[in-house]
Design an enzyme around this catalytic site. Structure first.
Site, PDB file in Angstrom:
ATOM      1  N   GLU A  29       0.830  -1.202   0.000  1.00 20.60           N
ATOM      2  CA  GLU A  29       0.000   0.000   0.000  1.00 20.60           C
ATOM      3  C   GLU A  29       0.867   1.256   0.000  1.00 20.60           C
ATOM      4  O   GLU A  29       1.684   1.467   0.904  1.00 20.60           O
ATOM      5  CB  GLU A  29      -0.904  -0.009   1.240  1.00 20.60           C
ATOM      6  N   GLU A  60      -4.795  -6.269   2.928  1.00 15.32           N
ATOM      7  CA  GLU A  60      -3.602  -7.021   3.317  1.00 15.32           C
ATOM      8  C   GLU A  60      -3.657  -8.480   2.864  1.00 15.32           C
ATOM      9  O   GLU A  60      -2.642  -9.041   2.428  1.00 15.32           O
ATOM     10  CB  GLU A  60      -3.398  -6.946   4.827  1.00 15.32           C
ATOM     11  N   PHE A  83       1.603  -1.605   8.685  1.00 18.30           N
ATOM     12  CA  PHE A  83       1.899  -1.712  10.114  1.00 18.30           C
ATOM     13  C   PHE A  83       1.642  -3.152  10.544  1.00 18.30           C
ATOM     14  O   PHE A  83       0.671  -3.776  10.106  1.00 18.30           O
ATOM     15  CB  PHE A  83       1.025  -0.762  10.948  1.00 18.30           C
ATOM     16  N   ILE A  87      -1.509  -7.350  10.421  1.00 19.65           N
ATOM     17  CA  ILE A  87      -1.157  -8.682   9.932  1.00 19.65           C
ATOM     18  C   ILE A  87      -2.268  -9.700  10.150  1.00 19.65           C
ATOM     19  O   ILE A  87      -2.317 -10.734   9.476  1.00 19.65           O
ATOM     20  CB  ILE A  87       0.147  -9.176  10.607  1.00 19.65           C
ATOM     21  N   HIS A 129      -0.827  -0.068  15.651  1.00 13.19           N
ATOM     22  CA  HIS A 129       0.333   0.404  14.904  1.00 13.19           C
ATOM     23  C   HIS A 129       1.655   0.053  15.584  1.00 13.19           C
ATOM     24  O   HIS A 129       2.708   0.148  14.960  1.00 13.19           O
ATOM     25  CB  HIS A 129       0.258   1.924  14.702  1.00 13.19           C
TER      26      HIS A 129
END
Length: 325
Positions: A29, A60, A83, A87, A129
């Site tokens: 991104e 993601e 960040f 995940i 983050h």
């Protein structure tokens, strides 16, 4: 030999590997035209073009899913998750696909992808983050997890990761991106994945840490040295594979161990190290192992993180307990 920040060393590693191997591509991104949220890919879109540096949608799972397919078909994608706290959206692609594909296909397919992600505290970031979630992936066979603590290692470890035929999760401490500079060779070089570094030798106790905690712990170790207390400092650099051999050799010499990491205590990297040492060198321990970690809560935001993260006061308190036994 130039003095680079960590983010500059990471950028140089990607650029040199892209020059060396046309199969190395980048996706993520805002990594193209904008050069990434932390400018880790700045200038690479202009240098290599839109066919090798891809701006992706804000998805993601799509980023990693695409990277898996590309890797299985001969490419070497370096995928950025903006960040590390994001995940969670990729767990099936990372753990269920990338990490298993070589085993699942009986070696017919490899998945040589690198997943880069910034993480870690002391930067006053919003929720999700700064989370240190690395232990989630320590439990995933087939996946390597690399966490550099300085510019030299960052470049060498990233080059090793890009050249590796296995999927590698490459975690980059936010607070170390531009915190200092050090000399980094201009030419490409590699640092071996799976080998810890003994940064300072000592005989009174061992401290094991990694990532963003390393500079703070190193400063404390140097302060103790002026008092005649010599602590051995080990930077793991890689948590999977975990270099237990180096830790074991150090503990057999010092008899005492402290583990420092930003992630929560329960089920963390420290817990795995303690379990392994109990199996392999329990009788070398002269005192219980001490852990200084984040607390077992969601990562706090803003000023609360100062007390939540390992800090000098908590580390000194732990050392006091460790050395008095």
């Amino acid at each position: 030999m130039a003095k680079l920040t960590m983010v500059e060393a990471i950028r140089q590693a990607m650029s040199q590997e892209m020059e060396l191997n046309e199969r190395v591509i980048l996706l993520g991104e805002d990594i193209g035209v904008n050069g990434g949220v932390f400018r880790a890919t700045e200038g690479l879109y202009e240098k290599f073009g839109e066919n090798r540096v891809f701006d992706t949608p804000l998805a993601e799972s799509g980023i990693i899913g695409s990277a898996v397919g590309l890797a299985m078909n001969g490419m070497r994608p370096v995928a950025e998750i903006q960040f590390f706290g994001f995940i969670y959206q990729t767990m099936d692609q990372v753990c269920g696909q990338a990490a298993r594909m070589r085993y699942r296909s009986g070696g017919r397919f490899t998945v040589p992808i690198v997943i880069r992600a910034p993480f870690g505290g002391n930067v006053r970031a919003p929720e999700l983050h700064s989370d240190s979630l690395e232990a989630l992936f320590l439990h995933t066979p087939g996946l390597k997890v690399v966490i550099p603590s300085n510019p030299f290692d960052a470049k060498g470890l990233l080059i090793s990761a890009i050249r590796d035929d296995n999927p590698v999760l490459f975690l980059e401490s936010l607070k170390l991106y531009r915190s200092y500079r050090e000399e980094v060779p201009e030419e490409a070089y590699s640092v071996p994945i799976g080998k810890a570094a003994v940064l300072i030798e000592g005989e009174n106790a061992t401290i094991v840490t990694y990532g963003g905690s390393v500079p703070m712990v190193k400063k404390i170790v140097e302060e103790y040295k002026t008092k005649g207390i010599h602590l051995e400092l080990i930077d793991l650099r890689t948590i999977s594979p975990l270099d237990i051999k180096t830790i074991k050799e150090s503990v057999e010499k010092t008899g005492r161990l402290m583990i420092v990491h930003e992630a929560v205590k329960t089920g963390g990297v420290g817990a795995e190290i303690i379990a392994r040492l109990n199996e392999e060198c329990f009788y070398s321990l002269a005192a219980p192992i001490v852990r200084v970690t984040g607390y077992d809560t969601p990562y706090p935001v803003q000023t609360m993180e100062d007390d939540w993260l390992p800090n000098e006061a908590r580390i000194n308190e732990g050392l006091g307990s460790l050395l008095s036994n």
